[in-house]
Scaffold this active site. Structure first.
Site, PDB file in Angstrom:
ATOM      1  CG  HIS A  61      20.155  -4.735 -14.740  1.00 34.21           C
ATOM      2  ND1 HIS A  61      20.447  -4.244 -13.486  1.00 34.21           N
ATOM      3  CD2 HIS A  61      20.203  -6.072 -14.630  1.00 34.21           C
ATOM      4  CE1 HIS A  61      20.661  -5.250 -12.667  1.00 34.21           C
ATOM      5  NE2 HIS A  61      20.528  -6.372 -13.332  1.00 34.21           N
ATOM      6  CB  ALA A  96      19.032  15.027  -0.961  1.00 34.63           C
ATOM      7  N   GLY A  97      21.516  15.098   1.483  1.00 32.45           N
ATOM      8  CA  GLY A  97      21.830  14.613   2.832  1.00 32.45           C
ATOM      9  C   GLY A  97      21.908  13.103   2.939  1.00 32.45           C
ATOM     10  CB  VAL A 145      26.647   9.756  -1.717  1.00 36.11           C
ATOM     11  CG1 VAL A 145      27.203   9.207  -3.028  1.00 36.11           C
ATOM     12  CG2 VAL A 145      25.134   9.928  -1.805  1.00 36.11           C
ATOM     13  N   PRO A 146      29.079   7.497  -0.522  1.00 33.63           N
ATOM     14  CG  PRO A 146      29.536   5.265  -1.019  1.00 33.63           C
ATOM     15  CD  PRO A 146      28.412   6.233  -0.810  1.00 33.63           C
ATOM     16  CB  SER A 158      34.786   5.101  -4.965  1.00 33.18           C
ATOM     17  OG  SER A 158      35.379   4.343  -3.918  1.00 33.18           O
TER      18      SER A 158
END
Ligand code: ACO
Ligand code: LMR
Length: 604
Positions: A272, A294-295, A298-299, A301
């Protein structure tokens, strides 16, 4: 705007992109929409009026327009513009639509719009309160309601990815390909998505992550969100701010792709235009870290993303935020479909009783129905129920032109043909073929030219001058035997009818001022029966509320002469039957009535 689209949302599709439109309509059929999601197509260079598409096993006609303005005028409720113009025209198409107004969202598919123009376009739309999706996108979807073009892929893929009905997830990606991949992951690990947007891969896109996520926060169908960010740009930080400030309270699962970039020594440009980090904060790793802090879920990977989605979904299910979704009944798009060769929009013989524009024949045929031939004509020629004054006028015209004696061109030809031993139909068509610009077939021409003169405010003298320049006698003026001294009482009858029953007769009033001038030159240059009919039909249609374009189309397609054709057929048949009844022998024209002037041919 709480929801991007609903099951009633309709779009105007700019560019006749048949495959994409068909995919939308297949989707509509699958989810049992009542109206097709594409109301109109803008195809500036096409001369066609509609395009046929399949709607399940059947076909429907989607109207084509030359411009967005025309399409919007005809379909004011269509508040989505799907801008499939090329990168050269996409900017102009969007700007025109923003200026026109009435669009809630505009999706721009083109890749490669110059960034300067993209920014201008996005700003103009934002100022006007229009949500722009794209540029460089496959679009958006509200499962079970509305889907843009190719998003979600084939109908099989859509059903497999549970995109045929609303789930609980709000999905936002940049890429269209990953959008499809993620909707499949969400279908497998959760209950599908409630709303999904691929915002597009360009550096400057209209609506950014935060715009879409704030809307999803308000959308009660969205219970949690999945955000797939990318290396490059700082848009993810706006989401982090919204979470921190409490503007977004729904759970978010997020991942920024492009973490591989750190393994390269210099900055990497991904597919992109916007996918390149210009500062440390723009790297995928930095953004993932900040989001986790920030909570946001998020995995570890990208490979762990399905697991995280499953965990969040299961928790929401357990705490009652999400309930199990019943699977809806869907239609199956047939695999084999055959396009129809002919279209009929006036009558239908498939039921127990054939209909004229939706009315069973028995409802108009017998005297007790109170319907006459004028009603039948209004149904079959115009697909409308005309008021009584108009159907009575049509009947008056038919009766008035039924015959004008044996000497007129058409009747004479029909008689000669009948006497040559031909059948009723053969003799009739011979008579009919005589109808033309001088005899009986000047009605359309009269309507066209008088309307032109009146529309353009020409004085009678200017109109005469204009026609002289055109080099044609004014259609509807002049008669061989009728004149001021020998007035045509048919014309008087029609005028009297109109004055009594028409709401107004502006074109007739104008034509009479022209007649004053022409008869002052020669007394047989009266407004003749053809002219009177043509002009009064225009007055009738105007009073019935037709647009000027519609009236012009009636004229150019020869509708007006058709009144004479049908009416005079009655007289022609009468003359033919007369010949047969009298058993008249073959006609031969008297030789003394012919001027023979035949010199011997020169030798060359
Ligand atoms: N506009 C302007 N001038 C005309 C018109 C006209 N519509 N009709 C005739 N003239 C003029 C001619 O130019 C000619 O002028 P000139 O003497 O200076 O040369 C003069 O009038 C006579 O012309 P003709 O063609 O001989 O007129 P005629 O009276 O024989 O023709 C006709 C009658 C054919 C109907 C003619 O007036 C005409 O062509 N009108 C327009 C077509 C029309 O309306 N036809 C329908 C008639 S009604 C019916 O058929 C049911
Ligand atoms: C007609 O109705 O056929 C005529 O007005 C033409 C004519 O010559 O009488």
């Amino acid at each position: 705007m709480e929801k991007l689209y609903t099951k009633d949302t309709q779009a105007i599709f700019w560019n006749n992109n048949k495959t994409a439109i068909q995919r939308m309509l297949d989707y509509d059929y699958t989810i049992q929409r009542k109206t097709p999601s594409v109301a109109a197509i803008v195809a500036p260079t096409s001369g066609n009026k509609f395009e046929k598409f399949f709607y399940g096993p059947d076909e429907i006609m989607v109207p084509l327009f030359k411009s967005t303005a025309e399409a919007k005028k005809a379909h004011p409720n269509a508040d989505v513009l799907l801008n499939f113009a090329s990168f050269r025209t996409a900017y102009d198409v969007t700007m025109e639509a923003v200026e026109l107004g009435g669009f809630k969202s505009i999706m721009v598919t083109a890749e490669g719009i110059p960034e300067r123009l993209a920014r201008k376009m996005n700003n103009a739309a934002r100022k006007a309160g229009v949500t722009v999706i794209g540029p460089a996108t496959v679009g958006a979807i509200v499962p079970g309601a509305f889907k843009i073009a190719n998003i979600g892929g084939t109908i099989e893929n859509i059903v497999n990815s549970k995109l045929h009905r609303a789930g609980s997830c709000g999905l936002i990606t940049r890429s269209g390909g990953l959008f499809n991949e993620l909707s499949n992951i969400i279908a497998i690990n959760a209950d599908g998505i409630a709303e999904g947007v691929a915002i597009g891969g360009d550096r400057f896109v209209g609506s950014v992550f935060i715009d879409n996520m704030l809307r999803m926060e308000k959308n009660p169908d969205v219970k949690y969100m999945v955000l797939l960010g990318e290396v490059g740009g700082t848009e993810e930080y706006k989401v982090i701010e919204a979470v921190k400030s409490g503007k977004i309270t729904k759970p978010i699962i997020a991942w920024c792709i492009g973490t591989i970039a750190k393994h390269f020594s210099s900055g990497v440009q991904f597919g992109h235009a916007g996918a390149s980090a210009n500062a440390d904060a723009e790297t995928a790793a930095a953004k993932n870290k900040a989001m986790a802090e920030a909570g946001i879920h998020v995995p570890a990977s990208f490979n762990d993303l399905p697991k995280t989605i499953k965990e969040v979904y299961t928790d929401l299910l357990a705490n009652g935020t999400i309930s199990k979704i019943p699977e809806p009944v869907i239609n199956t798009v047939p695999k084999v479909r055959r396009s129809k060769e002919f279209i009929c929009t006036i009558s239908d013989d498939r039921g127990d009783e054939a209909t004229y524009a939706g009315f069973p024949i028995s409802s108009v045929a017998t005297p007790d129905t109170g319907k006459g031939i004028g009603d039948v004509i209004s149904l079959l020629w115009f697909k409308k129920q005309y008021p009584e004054w108009a159907t009575q006028f049509i009947e008056t015209v038919m009766k008035t032109v039924a015959d004008h004696g044996p000497a007129v061109s058409g009747a004479h030809n029909a008689k000669v043909t009948a006497r040559a031993g031909k059948s009723v139909v053969e003799a009739l068509v011979t008579g009919l073929l005589t109808i033309g610009p001088r005899f009986g077939g000047a009605i359309d021409g009269a309507a066209q030219h008088f309307k032109y003169a009146d529309d353009n405010g020409l004085t009678p003298a200017e109109f005469l001058g204009h026609m002289k320049k055109e080099g044609i006698p004014i259609p509807g003026i002049g008669h061989r035997i009728k004149s001021l001294k020998n007035p045509d009482l048919r014309v008087e009858g029609l005028k009297k009818f109109a004055k009594e029953y028409f709401p107004a007769t502006p074109l007739l009033d104008y034509a009479l001022t022209v007649e004053q001038l022409t008869t002052s030159k020669k007394e047989n240059l009266i407004l003749n029966v053809d002219g009177t009919i043509g002009i009064l039909m225009v007055d009738m249609w105007r009073a019935l509320g037709y647009t000027e374009d519609e009236i012009n189309e009636f004229i150019s397609s020869g509708t007006l002469n058709a009144f004479f054709i049908v009416g005079r057929s009655i007289g022609f048949i009468g003359h033919i039957l007369d010949e047969k009844r009298l058993a008249m022998p073959m006609y031969r024209h008297p030789m003394d009535d012919i001027l023979y002037d035949v010199p011997v041919a020169e030798k060359i």
